[in-house]
Structure formats: C-alpha cells, structure tokens
Scaffold this active site. Structure first.
Site, mmCIF file in Angstrom:
data_model
loop_
_atom_site.group_PDB
_atom_site.id
_atom_site.type_symbol
_atom_site.label_atom_id
_atom_site.label_comp_id
_atom_site.label_asym_id
_atom_site.label_seq_id
_atom_site.Cartn_x
_atom_site.Cartn_y
_atom_site.Cartn_z
ATOM 1 N N GLU A 1 41.949 43.656 32.402
ATOM 2 C CA GLU A 1 40.821 42.928 32.773
ATOM 3 C C GLU A 1 41.151 41.260 33.543
ATOM 4 O O GLU A 1 42.280 41.106 32.968
ATOM 5 C CB GLU A 1 39.509 42.706 31.689
ATOM 6 C CG GLU A 1 39.175 43.995 31.242
ATOM 7 C CD GLU A 1 37.728 44.112 31.914
ATOM 8 O OE1 GLU A 1 38.003 44.017 33.215
ATOM 9 O OE2 GLU A 1 36.960 44.754 31.281
ATOM 10 N N HIS B 1 39.653 45.253 38.028
ATOM 11 C CA HIS B 1 40.435 45.800 36.742
ATOM 12 C C HIS B 1 41.008 46.887 37.291
ATOM 13 O O HIS B 1 40.476 47.723 37.797
ATOM 14 C CB HIS B 1 39.508 45.705 35.332
ATOM 15 C CG HIS B 1 38.539 46.825 35.353
ATOM 16 N ND1 HIS B 1 37.263 46.626 34.879
ATOM 17 C CD2 HIS B 1 38.724 48.122 35.475
ATOM 18 C CE1 HIS B 1 36.632 47.764 34.895
ATOM 19 N NE2 HIS B 1 37.461 48.796 35.131
ATOM 20 N N ASN C 1 35.458 44.382 39.366
ATOM 21 C CA ASN C 1 35.811 43.172 38.724
ATOM 22 C C ASN C 1 37.340 42.917 39.297
ATOM 23 O O ASN C 1 38.148 41.981 38.909
ATOM 24 C CB ASN C 1 35.660 42.526 37.539
ATOM 25 C CG ASN C 1 36.223 43.442 36.427
ATOM 26 O OD1 ASN C 1 37.077 44.127 36.864
ATOM 27 N ND2 ASN C 1 36.118 43.008 35.275
ATOM 28 N N ASP D 1 44.019 55.168 30.232
ATOM 29 C CA ASP D 1 43.182 54.335 29.250
ATOM 30 C C ASP D 1 42.310 55.095 28.350
ATOM 31 O O ASP D 1 41.882 56.246 28.863
ATOM 32 C CB ASP D 1 42.326 53.152 29.613
ATOM 33 C CG ASP D 1 41.779 53.384 30.959
ATOM 34 O OD1 ASP D 1 41.404 54.767 31.326
ATOM 35 O OD2 ASP D 1 41.203 52.733 31.709
HETATM 36 C C1 GLP Z 1 36.571 52.286 34.141
HETATM 37 C C2 GLP Z 1 37.923 52.622 34.110
HETATM 38 C C3 GLP Z 1 38.956 52.324 35.116
HETATM 39 C C4 GLP Z 1 38.241 52.945 36.525
HETATM 40 C C5 GLP Z 1 37.046 51.966 36.613
HETATM 41 C C6 GLP Z 1 36.077 52.282 38.029
HETATM 42 O O1 GLP Z 1 36.355 50.909 33.882
HETATM 43 N N1 GLP Z 1 38.528 52.132 32.927
HETATM 44 O O2 GLP Z 1 40.068 53.065 35.078
HETATM 45 O O3 GLP Z 1 39.135 52.574 37.611
HETATM 46 O O4 GLP Z 1 36.224 52.376 35.368
HETATM 47 O O5 GLP Z 1 35.326 53.232 37.820
HETATM 48 P P1 GLP Z 1 34.306 53.969 39.096
HETATM 49 O O6 GLP Z 1 35.530 54.988 39.634
HETATM 50 O O7 GLP Z 1 33.328 54.793 38.332
HETATM 51 O O8 GLP Z 1 33.876 53.066 39.847
#
Ligand code: GLP
Length: 237
Positions: A143, A138, A136, A67
């Site tokens: 989402e 995602h 959440n 993404d």
């Molecule tokens: C972002 C990314 C996700 C990732 C998430 C969790 O929103 N789009 O792909 O998994 O963050 O991030 P973290 O690993 O910092 O908790």
C-alpha cells in the site's frame, strides 16, 4: 516499461494470455507469479481455454500467488485461495503440490511470510510475475506509505483499499484489515513482469505512473526500476 493500450478488455485479456502462454512454451518448467482481482479474470478464462484445447501445458508449472487476506479461512468465499481455485486452477492441468498461496489461516503471520519468501527463493524465483493494479497504486497489498517492505510481509490495508474491496463482502466490517503479501523486492526480482491495468477508477493513478517518478506513495511506480515490464491497459488517459 512497454505500455500497450487496448480499447477492449477482452482483447487485452487475450493478449495477456498469449504472453503467459508464450513464456510457458519457451521453457520446460516455469515459476509463475499470479494475482487476484477482477482484472485478471479474462486472462484466466483464456488460459483455461488454451489448456483445454491442448495449446499449453501447466503440468510443469509452479505458481506463487501474490497475496492473501489475513486472517482468513481458505474456504471463505472471499479468500484468494478460493478465488484462485474457482477461477483458474479448477480449469487447468496444474499439479496441486505446485500451487503456492500465502496461508491466511496460520497463527503466526510473520513466520508464514518469511517461509513464503524462502520457498519462492528455493523455487528459483519468479520467471514471470503477473500483476493487477490497485486504484491507489497498490501492487498486491503493498500500500502507499512512507516506506515499502522488500520481502513477503504482513501488510495493513489502507481505508481506501478496504472500501474498494468491500464490494466482495457482506459489509465493510467483514473486510480483513491485514494481508500477507509479496513485497516490492520479491516482485522486482522476477525475470519478467506483466501488469494488467483496467478500470475507469484507475485513470488518475495510471497518469501518475506515466510521470515515471518513483514514489512510495505509489508502489506501482517502482515497476519503472525493472528492465522487462509489459503493461497492458484499457485505461484512457
Ligand atoms: C486487490 C489485490 C490486488 C489487485 C487489486 C485490484 O486489492 N490485492 O493484487 O491488483 O485488488 O483489483 P481489481 O483488478 O479488481 O481492480
């Protein structure tokens, strides 16, 4: 779903790097899906060390990132493009032309999404998709919602994701409200999936995953539909 628990984030990260390395060694070329976020940083650092030590070779690897924010300049300090180069690509012998990241700079985000999906298909699809987990539920920027989109698409970030990602920006107003993301269908087509779940703020959603219900309000629950998913976690439930 093969879930493996770790007390220590560093041990979990080493295990993640070992899994990626063994997949790379198992074939001549490979299409590898990659995530951003704090969680995969330890895995990236281990993979860089292994590459420098000559234990793995990225010269025949093609990558597709999950993404990117939209709109965002590639040189923005918080773009996923910059994140990937700073934290991973700068340290390995990957060929620049083999790196694919959705382009947050384009005028037509819908066209970019469609072309990204096509490019992924013409590369033969993902051999291994590495994922993080949003607090959440995602995955990428898929989402929680009434319905989920299958292919790469333009997604609207939920308020909770905007707040969760606010820590990386100067203010909440700077966090983009849209993103380009592979859809759950693009992800589930991968031959193998490795999800890394780390952080105390994810224990509630992790408990939900363990219930094995498939719910669009928890996109990560769709991973139960895949036959080859490894989950590495340091979350106590
Ligand atoms: C972002 C990314 C996700 C990732 C998430 C969790 O929103 N789009 O792909 O998994 O963050 O991030 P973290 O690993 O910092 O908790």
């Amino acid at each position: 779903m093969n879930i493996q628990y770790f007390e220590d984030y560093n041990v979990m990260s080493k295990k993640a790097a070992d899994i990626v390395a063994s997949e790379i060694k198992a074939r001549e070329t490979m299409v590898l899906g990659l995530p951003t976020g704090s969680t995969p940083l330890g895995m990236y650092s281990n993979l860089i060390d292994m590459n420098k030590a000559g234990k793995i070779d990225f010269s025949k690897i093609t990558t597709f990132n999950l993404d990117e924010y939209y709109p965002i300049k590639r040189n923005h300090p918080q773009s996923y493009y910059k994140f990937m180069f700073d934290n991973f690509f700068c340290g390995i012998n990957i060929v620049a032309e083999n790196i694919n990241i959705p382009n947050g700079e384009v005028d037509d985000a819908i066209l970019e999404s469609m072309e990204y999906e096509k490019k992924l298909e013409s590369a033969g699809g993902l051999d291994l998709m590495v994922l993080g987990l949003g607090p959440n539920g995602h995955i990428g920027f898929n989402e929680p919602n009434d319905s989920l989109v299958s292919g790469t698409h333009v997604a609207t970030l939920t308020q909770s994701t905007i707040e969760a990602n606010r820590r990386f920006f100067n203010s909440i107003d700077e966090v983009p409200t849209l993103a380009l993301t592979m859809g759950m269908g693009s992800i589930l087509k991968a031959k193998k999936i490795l999800m890394l779940a780390s952080g105390k703020n994810k224990s509630e959603i992790f408990k939900k995953i363990l219930e094995e219900k498939i719910e669009t309000v928890n996109p990560s629950s769709f991973l139960h539909l895949h036959r080859d998913v490894i989950v590495l976690t340091d979350i106590e439930v």
